[in-house]
Design a protein around this motif. Structure first.
Motif, mmCIF file in Angstrom:
data_model
loop_
_atom_site.group_PDB
_atom_site.id
_atom_site.type_symbol
_atom_site.label_atom_id
_atom_site.label_comp_id
_atom_site.label_asym_id
_atom_site.label_seq_id
_atom_site.Cartn_x
_atom_site.Cartn_y
_atom_site.Cartn_z
ATOM 1 N N LEU A 12 1.524 -3.117 8.168
ATOM 2 C CA LEU A 12 1.827 -2.779 6.773
ATOM 3 C C LEU A 12 2.868 -3.729 6.196
ATOM 4 O O LEU A 12 2.732 -4.219 5.074
ATOM 5 N N GLY A 13 3.894 -4.007 6.985
ATOM 6 C CA GLY A 13 4.976 -4.844 6.480
ATOM 7 C C GLY A 13 4.536 -6.265 6.188
ATOM 8 O O GLY A 13 4.856 -6.833 5.142
ATOM 9 N N GLY A 73 4.488 -7.901 2.573
ATOM 10 C CA GLY A 73 5.371 -9.025 2.322
ATOM 11 C C GLY A 73 4.620 -10.292 1.982
ATOM 12 O O GLY A 73 5.073 -11.102 1.185
ATOM 13 N N TYR A 74 3.468 -10.470 2.603
ATOM 14 C CA TYR A 74 2.745 -11.714 2.382
ATOM 15 C C TYR A 74 1.979 -11.712 1.073
ATOM 16 O O TYR A 74 1.989 -12.681 0.329
ATOM 17 N N PHE A 75 1.287 -10.604 0.805
ATOM 18 C CA PHE A 75 0.425 -10.600 -0.380
ATOM 19 C C PHE A 75 1.148 -10.161 -1.649
ATOM 20 O O PHE A 75 0.729 -10.477 -2.753
ATOM 21 N N VAL A 92 -0.567 -4.844 -3.621
ATOM 22 C CA VAL A 92 -0.597 -4.450 -2.208
ATOM 23 C C VAL A 92 0.793 -3.996 -1.787
ATOM 24 O O VAL A 92 0.979 -2.975 -1.132
ATOM 25 N N ASP A 93 1.780 -4.787 -2.191
ATOM 26 C CA ASP A 93 3.165 -4.458 -1.882
ATOM 27 C C ASP A 93 3.542 -3.109 -2.470
ATOM 28 O O ASP A 93 4.163 -2.273 -1.806
ATOM 29 N N LEU A 144 3.673 4.154 0.128
ATOM 30 C CA LEU A 144 3.407 4.842 1.394
ATOM 31 C C LEU A 144 4.694 5.058 2.176
ATOM 32 O O LEU A 144 4.928 6.117 2.753
ATOM 33 N N ILE A 145 5.533 4.028 2.191
ATOM 34 C CA ILE A 145 6.790 4.139 2.915
ATOM 35 C C ILE A 145 7.645 5.247 2.306
ATOM 36 O O ILE A 145 8.239 6.068 3.019
ATOM 37 N N THR A 146 7.706 5.267 0.971
ATOM 38 C CA THR A 146 8.503 6.297 0.313
ATOM 39 C C THR A 146 7.981 7.686 0.643
ATOM 40 O O THR A 146 8.766 8.608 0.901
#
Lengths: 333, 305, 299
Positions: C118-119, C123-125, C129-130, C136-138
């Motif tokens: 996920l990270g 981070g890349y895209f 997406v970010d 989701l993280i929240t």
């Protein structure tokens, strides 16, 4: 007559991994009431640390030593931190180089202006406020009263530096130390701030130690000049003496770098001093300038003392005054 | 500032919805809830009766919507175990947990911030090493074990504090420490790091040059700037403490929502568990929202933008 | 015989950054001490079968609650005493190390894979997406972990596998956050832009350029999450909703000893100290890795 501030053999040492760094080596000078002393030198020559040493706000790792450090008759060396902090911002004030970072972003301009005078002179909030407004207007900030409630990020760099100047004046200090206060500003604003400082000095009569690398600035405001190189003064004297009759090869080199309208010929190359400042770790062997000096000889391996050449004109060089008077960088090459 | 708050509010609502969906689906994860309710010796007819009575025969989405609707109006359903409304049950226990959590975070802050601030002024000194040691030890201690050790030491050997129950404020001392110490390392490290950064800034040098006293420089000029991110962290830690209260309350027999959660899980009392997961999550979402807003407000650069 | 024109050994006198890092690692106290202890625990776990004096499940109701060797009534038959069912405590402790380490490692791996994927993706895209991953993280952060874990274990039954899976699917948030931040930072570096300009595929860039540079932060977070998983499992087992008896989970040992802790404190102290020492050492390793790979981040 007693000088306002008198310093003899001031040195600063900082222990580093490779040994003992000595960025300030035996600096001596005195300054009178209302006088302007300019300390000139390139980046890294130790001028900023000298100013911090005078206020005794060096970083903790640095060690200060001096034969004499007197202000208004008070010996500063043995002074306790409490007594020293009573002088700071009160009798001796300081202006720093970067106005963008020198003000606390979380407190209003008014708060930061007023806290010093309330602490040092115990005035009421109203009196402090009035003085703040008075000084803000003096430094040329309009709508001063409403500015007090603003935060630093709401002002431009030039305005912030004016606020800093107002802040140093709050307690009517006898001496202001200005560490490259105009370097971070636009050239036009620079000129304005310089003019402002000169006016304020004329009006309030404080002495000014002005640190800079810009000889153009020095020319405008200096009474006395001290040229600093590799942690030591190499030449000191009055503004006229230094500008009209510079002696030390470094001073001459600095002056030749500046184009002077009317004097410098069109198309001629601006001077530059080749080489780099020597490392100041574990002291300097011999004259610090000899690796870059066009007239260096074997005698330069022993660092000379600062000696009088004429009245109030001092020089640190092995060569004789007559030889240096005739020396120029072009002929020496 | 207002736009910022509104944006964060939207985000909070979206998160709350997602959590509600997860929380709701918990009921269906272990198979047919009607079977669980009916018990082991139930017949098909009994199970079907339960299914109709509790509405499990409706489409799942419809169940979710009706559940959510009920939830928003304060109807959390009825406890399978007690038969009484879940709302009343939860609300009667929540104050104990909130008190515990609040005391715990206050305890953590009162210890960590001064320690971190002072450690920052004397890096690598004795007090700095002591502070870091406490932090490192605190991170490695399981909270339930620490709680048990405290009980043995203070309640039994020394007899100073009561072992369990929640009738007086004495009863909250050990639970507060057991719950709060776990947040101490994080807050202390953040304060220390923030203070070290702030103490090296130009504006602190200006304050020194103005002759301000060291206490004033530390607690007014420096701390005010360093504490901004700590506020956010403290709010998040408070949210985590709600989760940790399950264990602590069980050990000390504190009659709070955490204890209720544990017991309800053991009894398969799903409506209570669902409601508690929702409530804890909502509290956390609210806390992070508040902390973001507080964070933004504390920094004048954002506040006046 | 030809003399070398350039003495390569002299020319390359300064050690490479990797060699410098290895040297720092050799001298770092945290890494050495922490790593040493973890290694010892791991060896105990692996060779528990040889090291344990008795069968950890063997009950002996005639030899219940014998004190450890340093107290009155202790004997060399049971160096750390016996529990309330007469089982040898030392043996249980050694086999319990297996459980803790298994939980720590496998949970960290599962959550690591989820979180890193996920990270890196976020981070890349970047962009939408970010935003989705951050959301989701929240959401994950809003859920009370212990409560959800307890509920999940209650639903699916308590066992080692269930605990590992549940925790693995819950504890990925820190991975995602840290890896996302690192990926963003690496992504903006020039050598990534060069690789893109050269026409390398996204996957290739991610695998060969970004991942190796994430390794340092990844290891630090792995240790943190390992420690967290071990502590949480101990807590779950303590409450009875984790690993089930008669398995010698250290948390379970504490729970089983709770009733007697007022009279025989050693019965909860010993497994607790074991937990503490293991988690402490894992944290030390993480701190050590952080110090060695990024000294400027040192507190």
């Amino acid at each position: 007559m007693q000088s306002l501030m008198s310093v003899e053999n001031l040195s600063v040492e900082i222990p580093v991994g490779a040994g003992l760094l000595k960025p300030v080596r035996g600096v001596s000078f005195s300054i009178e009431k209302g006088e302007t002393l300019c300390i000139v030198g390139e980046s890294g020559c130790g001028k900023s640390l000298t100013s911090l040493a005078l206020m005794r706000i060096l970083p903790k790792v640095a060690r200060l030593s001096a034969d004499k450090m007197e202000f208004s008759g008070t010996d500063l060396k043995p002074l306790s931190e409490r007594k020293m902090s009573a002088l700071r911002g009160n009798k001796i004030s300081m202006i720093f180089q970067d106005p963008m970072t020198s003000l606390n972003p979380s407190f209003t301009i008014g708060n930061q202006l007023m806290e010093g005078i309330i602490r040092h002179q115990g005035v009421s909030r109203k009196e402090a406020r009035d003085r703040a407004v008075f000084l803000l207007e003096k430094v040329g900030i309009t709508a001063a009263a409403s500015r007090l409630a603003q935060f630093p990020h709401q002002l431009s760099g030039g305005l912030r530096q004016r606020v800093m100047i107002a802040m140093t004046l709050m307690c009517s200090p006898d001496l202001i130390i200005a560490d490259e206060p105009t370097t971070a500003l636009d050239v036009t604003i620079q000129a304005k701030i310089l003019g402002l400082l000169k006016e304020l000095q004329a009006e309030f009569g404080m002495a000014l130690i002005f640190i800079t690398h810009d000889l153009g600035v020095v020319a405008r405001i200096a009474d006395k000049i001290a040229v600093m190189y590799a942690g030591a003064f190499v030449e000191t004297g009055s503004a006229e003496q230094i500008f009209n009759a510079p002696m030390h090869p470094y001073t001459k080199g600095l002056l030749s770098c500046i184009p002077v309208p009317g004097k410098t010929e069109r198309g001629s190359r601006l001077g530059s001093i080749p080489g780099v400042v020597p490392s100041l770790i574990n002291g300097v062997s011999g004259c610090g300038f000899r690796s870059r000096c066009p007239v260096a000889t074997e005698e330069c391996a022993i660092e000379p003392d600062l000696e009088n050449v004429e009245a109030d004109h001092q020089l640190r060089c092995v060569h004789s005054a007559e030889y240096l008077k005739k020396m120029t960088w072009e002929t020496a090459e | 500032m207002l736009r910022f708050i509104i944006k964060r509010l939207f985000l909070a609502v979206a998160v709350a919805f997602t959590v509600s969906m997860i929380s709701f689906s918990l009921l269906f994860m272990a198979g047919d809830p009607a079977i669980a309710l009916a018990g082991e010796s139930a017949t098909e007819a009994d199970i079907e009766a339960y299914r109709v009575q509790y509405g499990f025969d409706r489409p799942i989405f419809e169940q979710y919507v009706s559940w959510l609707g009920n939830f928003l109006t304060g109807d959390f359903g009825k406890s399978y175990y007690f038969g009484t409304p879940v709302f009343d049950l939860v609300m009667s226990k929540l104050p104990v947990t909130m008190t515990l959590g609040f005391c715990a975070i206050t305890f953590a802050i009162l210890i960590s911030i001064p320690m971190g601030a002072i450690a920052a002024t004397r890096p690598n000194s004795l007090i700095d090493r002591v502070a870091l040691f406490i932090a490192v030890v605190g991170q490695a201690m399981p909270s339930f074990w620490f709680a048990l050790l405290m009980i043995v030491a203070f309640a039994v050997k020394l007899g100073w504090l009561p072992v369990s129950g929640s009738s007086s404020w004495y009863h909250f001392i050990m639970p507060t420490i057991a719950l709060g110490y776990y947040a101490t390392p994080a807050i202390m490290r953040l304060t220390r790091a923030g203070m070290m950064e702030v103490l090296g800034t130009d504006y602190i040098r200006t304050a020194r040059a103005k002759g301000m006293s060291p206490t004033k420089i530390l607690f007014k000029h420096a701390l005010r700037n360093a504490v901004i991110p700590v506020v956010g962290l403290a709010a998040v830690q408070l949210g985590f403490m709600l989760s940790g209260s399950v264990i602590i309350e069980s050990i000390f027999a504190l009659n709070g929502a955490g204890f209720l959660a544990f017991e309800s899980i053991s009894r398969n009392d799903f409506p209570v568990v669902q409601a508690l997961i929702m409530i804890f999550s909502l509290i956390y979402v609210l806390l992070t929202l508040l902390s973001d807003v507080l964070n933004a407000w504390l920094d004048p650069r954002i506040r006046t933008a | 015989m030809l003399k070398p024109v350039v003495n390569l050994a002299e020319a390359d006198a300064t050690p490479s950054p990797a060699a410098q890092m290895r040297r720092r690692a050799m001298r770092n106290m945290s890494l050495l001490f922490g790593g040493g202890v973890v290694l010892i625990v791991a060896l105990c776990a692996i060779f528990a079968g040889f090291l344990a004096p008795q069968d950890p499940y063997q009950q002996d109701l005639t030899a219940r609650l014998i004190s450890p060797i340093w107290m009155d009534g202790g004997s060399w038959d049971h160096i750390l005493g016996t529990d309330q069912l007469g089982r040898d405590y030392l043996s249980r402790l050694l086999f319990g190390a297996r459980i803790s380490l298994f939980i720590g490692v496998v949970t960290a791996l599962i959550s690591g894979i989820i979180g890193t994927t996920l990270g890196v993706t976020a981070g890349y895209f970047g962009g939408r997406v970010d935003a989705v991953v951050m959301f989701l993280i929240t959401v994950r952060l809003s859920m009370p972990v212990i409560l959800v874990a307890l509920a999940a274990v209650a639903l699916f039954g308590g066992s080692l596998q269930v605990v590992v899976l549940v925790l693995g699917f819950l504890l990925w948030d820190r991975f995602a956050v840290v890896i996302r931040a690192s990926t963003k930072q690496i992504r903006s570096q020039d050598y990534i832009i060069s690789a893109q300009a050269l026409g390398c595929s996204q996957t290739r860039i991610i695998m060969t350029e970004i991942m190796p540079n994430l390794l340092n932060n990844l290891i630090v977070v792995l240790t943190l999450e390992m420690a967290a998983a071990i502590i949480i499992e101990a807590g779950l087992s303590f409450l009875g909703l984790g690993v089930q008896p008669p398995l010698p989970s250290w948390g379970l040992m504490i729970a089983e000893g709770k009733d007697m802790m007022l009279f025989l404190p050693w019965i909860i102290t010993i497994p607790g100290v074991a937990l503490f020492v293991l988690v402490f050492s894992i944290n030390l390793v993480g701190d050590g890795v952080r110090d060695v790979t990024a000294p400027e981040n040192r507190n």
